[in-house]
Motif scaffolding. Structure first.
Motif, PDB file in Angstrom:
ATOM      1  N   UNK A   1       7.166   7.054   4.481  1.00 39.84           N
ATOM      2  CA  UNK A   1       5.905   6.657   3.856  1.00 39.84           C
ATOM      3  C   UNK A   1       4.962   6.015   4.871  1.00 39.84           C
ATOM      4  N   UNK A   2       5.534   5.214   5.773  1.00 40.14           N
ATOM      5  CA  UNK A   2       4.715   4.557   6.795  1.00 40.14           C
ATOM      6  C   UNK A   2       4.075   5.591   7.720  1.00 40.14           C
ATOM      7  N   UNK A   3       4.816   6.639   8.049  1.00 42.90           N
ATOM      8  CA  UNK A   3       4.265   7.671   8.920  1.00 42.90           C
ATOM      9  C   UNK A   3       3.148   8.448   8.202  1.00 42.90           C
ATOM     10  N   UNK A   4       3.296   8.664   6.910  1.00 41.46           N
ATOM     11  CA  UNK A   4       2.241   9.328   6.143  1.00 41.46           C
ATOM     12  C   UNK A   4       0.985   8.451   6.069  1.00 41.46           C
ATOM     13  N   UNK A   5       1.189   7.147   5.888  1.00 41.37           N
ATOM     14  CA  UNK A   5       0.055   6.227   5.863  1.00 41.37           C
ATOM     15  C   UNK A   5      -0.651   6.189   7.221  1.00 41.37           C
TER      16      UNK A   5
ATOM     17  N   UNK B   1       0.844  -1.185   0.000  1.00 38.84           N
ATOM     18  CA  UNK B   1       0.000   0.000   0.000  1.00 38.84           C
ATOM     19  C   UNK B   1       0.878   1.234   0.000  1.00 38.84           C
ATOM     20  N   UNK B   2       0.338   2.339  -0.469  1.00 39.44           N
ATOM     21  CA  UNK B   2       1.049   3.603  -0.434  1.00 39.44           C
ATOM     22  C   UNK B   2       0.051   4.719  -0.665  1.00 39.44           C
ATOM     23  N   UNK B   3       0.497   5.972  -0.587  1.00 40.43           N
ATOM     24  CA  UNK B   3      -0.331   7.116  -0.959  1.00 40.43           C
ATOM     25  C   UNK B   3       0.502   8.048  -1.807  1.00 40.43           C
ATOM     26  N   UNK B   4      -0.162   8.780  -2.687  1.00 39.75           N
ATOM     27  CA  UNK B   4       0.569   9.697  -3.564  1.00 39.75           C
ATOM     28  C   UNK B   4       1.091  10.887  -2.770  1.00 39.75           C
ATOM     29  N   UNK B   5       2.206  11.460  -3.249  1.00 42.86           N
ATOM     30  CA  UNK B   5       2.832  12.561  -2.521  1.00 42.86           C
ATOM     31  C   UNK B   5       2.254  13.910  -2.948  1.00 42.86           C
ATOM     32  N   UNK B   6       2.911  14.996  -2.544  1.00 40.27           N
ATOM     33  CA  UNK B   6       2.430  16.346  -2.851  1.00 40.27           C
ATOM     34  C   UNK B   6       2.178  16.554  -4.337  1.00 40.27           C
ATOM     35  N   UNK B   7       3.003  15.935  -5.170  1.00 38.16           N
ATOM     36  CA  UNK B   7       2.922  16.128  -6.615  1.00 38.16           C
ATOM     37  C   UNK B   7       2.125  15.025  -7.313  1.00 38.16           C
ATOM     38  N   UNK B   8       1.409  14.207  -6.541  1.00 37.25           N
ATOM     39  CA  UNK B   8       0.606  13.149  -7.130  1.00 37.25           C
ATOM     40  C   UNK B   8       1.398  11.926  -7.540  1.00 37.25           C
TER      41      UNK B   8
ATOM     42  N   UNK C   1       6.575  -0.002  11.014  1.00 38.43           N
ATOM     43  CA  UNK C   1       7.559   0.739  10.229  1.00 38.43           C
ATOM     44  C   UNK C   1       7.569   2.227  10.565  1.00 38.43           C
ATOM     45  N   UNK C   2       6.461   2.721  11.119  1.00 37.98           N
ATOM     46  CA  UNK C   2       6.372   4.159  11.394  1.00 37.98           C
ATOM     47  C   UNK C   2       7.067   4.566  12.691  1.00 37.98           C
ATOM     48  N   UNK C   3       7.444   3.603  13.505  1.00 38.13           N
ATOM     49  CA  UNK C   3       8.075   3.915  14.787  1.00 38.13           C
ATOM     50  C   UNK C   3       9.461   4.528  14.596  1.00 38.13           C
TER      51      UNK C   3
END
Length: 234
Positions: free
Chosen positions: A143-147, A51-58, A125-127
């Motif tokens: 990326x984990x912290x953003x998720x 899984x992931x999410x797009x960044x500021x620029x998509x 992973x976000x720790x």
């Protein structure tokens, strides 16, 4: 250099290369426009760990394979899918949708989304560990912290949906149909408000909001254009 070390280096290089070759990169746009969409949730339908999410620029990058299906989701847009036939850079275009009221029927058997159970590896992973620089600066950790922030936001929005329902609002104001939809979208309460106030306060808020809504010129009671902030969950 000893042969066994050469073999080890070759094995590591091969593994790294194979992993890199399984990464699909791309950019998410609003359909018909050159507007890049941040915070689009992307998951591999064949591998729930990816899984992931797009960044500021998509932009996005996700580990996947040909033959897999990627699913793209973002509030205000129709969910899109991509059947992976090649790992060449992809251009995803998401279609805006008419904002529909999400009436949630709350029952004892309704299973709510629990990101901790669905994606426990994200929280691992976000720790951040003081003696582990990679936990601070690596892309995987960031990326984990953003998720993690994305999941928290989704959890809060689900709570708002469960409290601010069509049935409840209809019991307080005489709006129906498109007007009701416009009202509930324009005056949707925040999670912070609901968390810090009781049911009586919400009733007062809805009644006050209704008076403000009716005081607006007719042209201002319609739904606003879907905003694209360009800000990601950093």
């Amino acid at each position: 250099m000893k042969p066994k070390y050469l073999i080890l280096i070759f094995a590591l290089f091969t593994a790294f290369t194979a992993n890199a070759q399984n990464v699909l990169k791309g950019t998410v746009y609003e359909s018909g426009k050159n507007v890049r969409l941040p915070n689009v949730f992307i998951r591999d339908g064949n591998n729930k760990k990816q899984i992931t999410i797009s960044d500021d620029d998509g932009n996005f990058a996700i580990n996947t394979e040909t033959g897999h299906t990627l699913i793209f989701e973002s509030p205000g847009y129709v969910s899109d899918t991509l059947y992976v036939t090649t790992l060449a850079p992809a251009r995803i275009q998401m279609v805006t949708k008419t904002i529909a009221l999400r009436q949630v029927d709350i029952t004892s058997t309704r299973q709510s989304f629990d990101a901790h159970k669905e994606y426990p590896e994200v929280y691992t992973r976000s720790k951040v560990y003081p003696l582990s620089p990679s936990s601070w600066f690596s892309k995987d950790a960031r990326d984990a912290r953003r998720l993690k922030k994305y999941f928290k936001h989704e959890e809060e929005e689900r709570h708002v949906d469960e409290v601010f329902t069509v049935t409840y609002v209809q019991s307080l104001v005489p709006l129906r149909g498109q007007e009701l939809e416009n009202f509930m979208t324009l005056y949707r309460p925040t999670y912070a408000f609901l968390k810090n106030n009781n049911g009586e306060s919400l009733t007062v808020y809805i009644n006050d909001s209704y008076k403000k809504f009716m005081a607006l010129p007719p042209g201002q009671r319609s739904l606003p254009s879907l905003p694209v902030t360009g800000k990601s969950l950093q």
